[in-house]
Design an enzyme around this catalytic site. Structure first.
Site, PDB file in Angstrom:
ATOM      1  N   LYS A 179     -18.695  40.355  88.343  1.00 24.99           N
ATOM      2  CA  LYS A 179     -17.719  41.044  87.497  1.00 24.99           C
ATOM      3  C   LYS A 179     -18.366  42.344  87.021  1.00 24.99           C
ATOM      4  O   LYS A 179     -18.374  42.679  85.837  1.00 24.99           O
ATOM      5  CB  LYS A 179     -17.311  40.158  86.328  1.00 24.99           C
ATOM      6  N   ASP A 240     -16.618  24.107  91.506  1.00 24.52           N
ATOM      7  CA  ASP A 240     -15.650  23.065  91.171  1.00 24.52           C
ATOM      8  C   ASP A 240     -14.301  23.338  91.839  1.00 24.52           C
ATOM      9  O   ASP A 240     -13.605  22.411  92.273  1.00 24.52           O
ATOM     10  CB  ASP A 240     -15.464  22.971  89.660  1.00 24.52           C
TER      11      ASP A 240
END
Length: 344
Positions: A179, A240
């Site tokens: 980011k 995940d």
């Protein structure tokens, strides 16, 4: 003789480690297990100690370690889990968290489009820095002026070595996820190290995505990815997501690695799952597939592939636990994998 340290741990950890060790034993590799069954929440409740220096010495003396899970709701916000996992990762300098995601059967995918279901990628997560480095603090606790600070640590050394590892395991491409447009300081360090790593590996396709865009693309077409490399927290989250796209946390395996020293710790991703502990329904595939990674680490690729084929065959024939739509228990699924493994 090869020695593997085993920490069954808490909750469903001991339940899934049992079938995983049965599979390891069935391979006939002559592996000796050193079981540290005192490293768990019960012992921590009695002693206040999670992992001793003697425990670390036993783990260091083996070729690798296998962990079931750690965590217990009775311990609340105590540092127990961190003292086990972070101590192992930092003391052994296991700077790579390697999390493969592979769809074992089409029916396990949540995606509607069959052409985009076949996820087969790896999340390479920096494992010793980032927001999980433990640097920070709280002041004026409980007051209206309370301040909490967590430091997102990145070093050139740490970033460069995990990027090089990602390129070393790529089959076709590596995608950096960050980011950098919003997290400027660490993001720019990752970008500089990325440019240098791309130059060192000119024969591997390289791309870059911001983490929000990467999450969107994973959820719509995970087949586009081969290796994703990212920092500690983003890797935790994205792995995940890839696990969900491959059938759920119950089938997710992982390795914590130091490629330079050869030290390694293998564990299923699912955690201690206290809500189903003791019910006999925990999915052992994550632990069994972690054993496959361990065996591969020992240089036995053929045996590792045999374990994966046995898991795929068990899934294909419906020999699965309730989380995957089946009715078998943990031990029964382990027995089914052994039967597939032993089939000529």
């Amino acid at each position: 003789m090869t020695t593997i340290a085993v920490i069954p741990g808490d909750g469903i950890g001991p339940e899934v480690i049992g079938p995983a060790l049965d599979v390891l034993d069935a391979l006939g590799l002559g592996v000796r297990t050193d079981v540290l069954d005192h490293v768990n929440a019960e012992a921590y409740l009695r002693t206040g100690t999670a992992l001793t220096g003697a425990d670390l010495d036993r783990i260091r003396s083996g070729e690798a370690a296998l962990l079931g899970a750690v965590g217990d709701p009775r311990l609340g916000d105590t540092p127990y889990v961190r003292e086990v996992l972070t101590t192992l990762r930092l003391e052994l300098d296991l700077y790579v968290n390697y999390r493969p995601a592979r769809l074992w059967h089409d029916r396990l995918s949540p995606l509607r489009d069959p052409s985009r279901r076949a996820i087969d990628c790896v999340i390479v997560r920096e494992n010793t820095e980032g927001l999980y480095s433990g640097i920070g603090g709280v002041t004026r606790t409980g007051s209206p002026q309370e301040v909490a600070i967590d430091v997102d640590l990145s070093t050139r050394h740490g970033v460069s070595r995990v990027l090089d590892f990602a390129f070393s395991v790529a089959r076709r491409s590596v995608c950096l996820v960050d980011k950098a447009n919003a997290v400027r300081n660490g993001g720019q360090l990752w970008q500089r190290c990325w440019s240098e790593a791309v130059a060192r590996h000119p024969h591997v396709e390289a791309s870059h995505l911001y983490v929000d865009t990467a999450a969107l693309r994973l959820a719509t077409d995970p087949t586009a990815f081969d290796v994703i490399v990212t920092n500690n927290s983003y890797g935790d989250i994205l792995s995940d997501l890839t696990a969900a796209l491959a059938g759920g946390l119950g089938v997710a395996a992982s390795a914590n690695l130091n490629p330079a020293t050869g030290r390694a710790l293998f564990e299923p991703v699912h955690g201690s799952a206290p809500d189903i502990a003791g019910t006999g329904t925990a999915n052992p595939f994550g632990a069994i597939l972690s054993v496959a990674l361990l065996v591969e680490h020992l240089g036995r690729t053929e045996e590792a592939d045999a374990v994966r084929r046995a898991v795929a065959a068990a899934v294909a024939t419906g020999c699965v636990t309730p989380d995957l739509g089946g009715s078998l228990g943990t031990k029964e699924v382990g027995t089914a994998v052994l039967a597939k493994l032993r089939r000529p």
